[in-house]
Design an enzyme around this catalytic site. Structure first.
Site, PDB file in Angstrom:
ATOM      1  N   HIS A  53      63.546  22.360   8.847  1.00  0.00           N
ATOM      2  CA  HIS A  53      64.972  22.666   8.893  1.00  0.00           C
ATOM      3  C   HIS A  53      65.484  22.493  10.314  1.00  0.00           C
ATOM      4  O   HIS A  53      64.720  22.210  11.236  1.00  0.00           O
ATOM      5  CB  HIS A  53      65.267  24.065   8.343  1.00  0.00           C
ATOM      6  CG  HIS A  53      64.688  25.198   9.150  1.00  0.00           C
ATOM      7  ND1 HIS A  53      63.335  25.423   9.248  1.00  0.00           N
ATOM      8  CD2 HIS A  53      65.288  26.171   9.897  1.00  0.00           C
ATOM      9  CE1 HIS A  53      63.123  26.486  10.017  1.00  0.00           C
ATOM     10  NE2 HIS A  53      64.290  26.950  10.429  1.00  0.00           N
ATOM     11  N   HIS A  55      66.968  24.390  12.749  1.00  0.00           N
ATOM     12  CA  HIS A  55      67.065  25.350  13.849  1.00  0.00           C
ATOM     13  C   HIS A  55      66.355  24.835  15.103  1.00  0.00           C
ATOM     14  O   HIS A  55      65.317  24.171  15.023  1.00  0.00           O
ATOM     15  CB  HIS A  55      66.504  26.703  13.427  1.00  0.00           C
ATOM     16  CG  HIS A  55      67.447  27.481  12.564  1.00  0.00           C
ATOM     17  ND1 HIS A  55      67.066  28.573  11.820  1.00  0.00           N
ATOM     18  CD2 HIS A  55      68.782  27.325  12.322  1.00  0.00           C
ATOM     19  CE1 HIS A  55      68.100  29.062  11.165  1.00  0.00           C
ATOM     20  NE2 HIS A  55      69.152  28.313  11.452  1.00  0.00           N
ATOM     21  N   ASP A  57      64.460  25.969  17.374  1.00  0.00           N
ATOM     22  CA  ASP A  57      63.053  26.258  17.665  1.00  0.00           C
ATOM     23  C   ASP A  57      62.109  25.481  16.748  1.00  0.00           C
ATOM     24  O   ASP A  57      60.881  25.671  16.821  1.00  0.00           O
ATOM     25  CB  ASP A  57      62.773  27.762  17.581  1.00  0.00           C
ATOM     26  CG  ASP A  57      63.084  28.373  16.228  1.00  0.00           C
ATOM     27  OD1 ASP A  57      64.018  27.896  15.546  1.00  0.00           O
ATOM     28  OD2 ASP A  57      62.406  29.347  15.827  1.00  0.00           O
ATOM     29  N   HIS A  58      62.666  24.593  15.945  1.00  0.00           N
ATOM     30  CA  HIS A  58      61.870  23.711  15.096  1.00  0.00           C
ATOM     31  C   HIS A  58      62.081  22.235  15.418  1.00  0.00           C
ATOM     32  O   HIS A  58      61.288  21.403  14.972  1.00  0.00           O
ATOM     33  CB  HIS A  58      62.195  23.959  13.618  1.00  0.00           C
ATOM     34  CG  HIS A  58      61.802  25.324  13.153  1.00  0.00           C
ATOM     35  ND1 HIS A  58      60.730  25.555  12.328  1.00  0.00           N
ATOM     36  CD2 HIS A  58      62.327  26.542  13.414  1.00  0.00           C
ATOM     37  CE1 HIS A  58      60.621  26.853  12.106  1.00  0.00           C
ATOM     38  NE2 HIS A  58      61.584  27.474  12.764  1.00  0.00           N
ATOM     39  N   HIS A 109      67.063  30.522   3.880  1.00  0.00           N
ATOM     40  CA  HIS A 109      67.138  30.709   5.336  1.00  0.00           C
ATOM     41  C   HIS A 109      68.194  29.772   5.912  1.00  0.00           C
ATOM     42  O   HIS A 109      69.060  30.188   6.692  1.00  0.00           O
ATOM     43  CB  HIS A 109      65.761  30.429   5.934  1.00  0.00           C
ATOM     44  CG  HIS A 109      65.694  30.556   7.421  1.00  0.00           C
ATOM     45  ND1 HIS A 109      65.855  31.755   8.073  1.00  0.00           N
ATOM     46  CD2 HIS A 109      65.464  29.620   8.395  1.00  0.00           C
ATOM     47  CE1 HIS A 109      65.732  31.565   9.386  1.00  0.00           C
ATOM     48  NE2 HIS A 109      65.502  30.277   9.600  1.00  0.00           N
ATOM     49  N   ASP A 131      60.432  28.634   7.810  1.00  0.00           N
ATOM     50  CA  ASP A 131      60.919  30.016   7.862  1.00  0.00           C
ATOM     51  C   ASP A 131      61.349  30.527   6.489  1.00  0.00           C
ATOM     52  O   ASP A 131      62.172  31.441   6.403  1.00  0.00           O
ATOM     53  CB  ASP A 131      62.101  30.115   8.832  1.00  0.00           C
ATOM     54  CG  ASP A 131      61.684  29.924  10.277  1.00  0.00           C
ATOM     55  OD1 ASP A 131      60.478  29.777  10.539  1.00  0.00           O
ATOM     56  OD2 ASP A 131      62.580  29.905  11.146  1.00  0.00           O
ATOM     57  N   HIS A 169      56.123  31.510  12.241  1.00  0.00           N
ATOM     58  CA  HIS A 169      56.298  32.603  13.200  1.00  0.00           C
ATOM     59  C   HIS A 169      55.208  33.652  13.024  1.00  0.00           C
ATOM     60  O   HIS A 169      54.699  33.859  11.924  1.00  0.00           O
ATOM     61  CB  HIS A 169      57.659  33.284  13.030  1.00  0.00           C
ATOM     62  CG  HIS A 169      58.813  32.463  13.484  1.00  0.00           C
ATOM     63  ND1 HIS A 169      59.255  32.445  14.786  1.00  0.00           N
ATOM     64  CD2 HIS A 169      59.622  31.612  12.801  1.00  0.00           C
ATOM     65  CE1 HIS A 169      60.292  31.627  14.884  1.00  0.00           C
ATOM     66  NE2 HIS A 169      60.542  31.111  13.693  1.00  0.00           N
TER      67      HIS A 169
END
Length: 257
Positions: A53, A55, A57-58, A109, A131, A169
């Site tokens: 996805h 975001h 941090d990905h 999410h 996530d 995570h």
């Protein structure tokens, strides 16, 4: 066989490295630096990136990785991330290292969220779920609805019980603290909490988890169980409910826990 290793990033992210014969697939590289360090240290060449996805941090490490390893495929969902050059949707299949990666749409999410499932005759099945499903929990609903997330988790729940779940995570300890508030009498959950606390004291990862264990101890995978429903209904002061109501109230409870 595939070798799957976690690469720690930021405060609690895991970037997954799937390796075979000196080549690597990287899952959700939010930061390029630890990935490059891992590849160099292990003598690996990056051959593909897969994204769950959008975001930051990905995805934020994609551009630098592609500069170091140009012309590699970057697989991911339809979203605003321009670095993705191979767009995927539910039901698609890709072949990497002679393994088939099946793509599942798992919104909740985020709306674009997808997961990758490997089912092989030579190893246990594996799920890279970003996530959506966490060890002992699930992702916050930033874009999707409780109904969407419940359906997404139901799709995962139907996979083989021995599926290794590679989430993104290290949230397990906090997730299990909440799970114990929901199911304080769950003996499997208490045992899992003890094992998880021991791993974290040694600074060891608590993932991947096994789907069978999630079905026994993760409240977000157990909203069809009467004990979970009764505890959530009591907390939310519900007199009447269905499974969607329970999931929505459970997620709201976790958000404020």
């Amino acid at each position: 066989m595939l070798s799957i290793s976690p690469i720690s990033a930021f405060s609690d992210n895991y970037i997954w490295c799937v390796a075979r014969d000196g080549e690597a697939i990287i899952v959700d590289p939010g930061d390029a630096a630890p990935v490059l360090n891992h590849l160099d240290k292990n003598g690996l060449t990056l051959s593909a990136i897969i994204i769950t996805h959008h975001h930051y941090d990905h995805v934020n490490g994609i551009e630098l990785l592609c500069e170091r390893f140009p012309n590699i495929p970057v697989y991911g969902p339809e979203n605003q991330c321009e670095s993705i050059n191979q767009r995927l949707k539910h039901g698609d299949k890709i072949t990497l290292f002679d393994y088939t990666f099946s793509v599942f749409a798992v919104p909740g999410h985020t709306l674009d969220h997808i997961a990758y499932y490997i089912d092989s005759a030579t190893s246990a099945p594996a799920l890279f779920c970003g996530d959506t499903l966490f060890a002992g929990g699930c992702g916050r609903l930033f874009e999707g609805t409780p109904e969407q997330m419940l359906q997404s988790l139901g799709l995962i729940q139907a996979l083989p019980a021995n599926t290794a779940v590679y989430c993104a995570h290290e949230y397990t300890l906090n997730n299990l603290r909440f799970a114990l508030a929901v199911e304080p009498d769950n003996s499997e959950l208490r045992e899992r909490m003890a094992n998880t606390a021991d791993l974290r004291e040694k600074n060891l990862p608590t993932v991947p988890s096994i789907l069978a264990l999630e079905l026994l101890t993760n409240p977000f995978m157990r909203t069809d169980h009467l004990a979970v429903q009764q505890q959530v209904a009591a907390h939310a002061e519900l007199k009447y409910w269905n499974q969607n109501d329970i999931f929505a109230k459970l997620r709201a409870w976790k958000d404020d826990f």
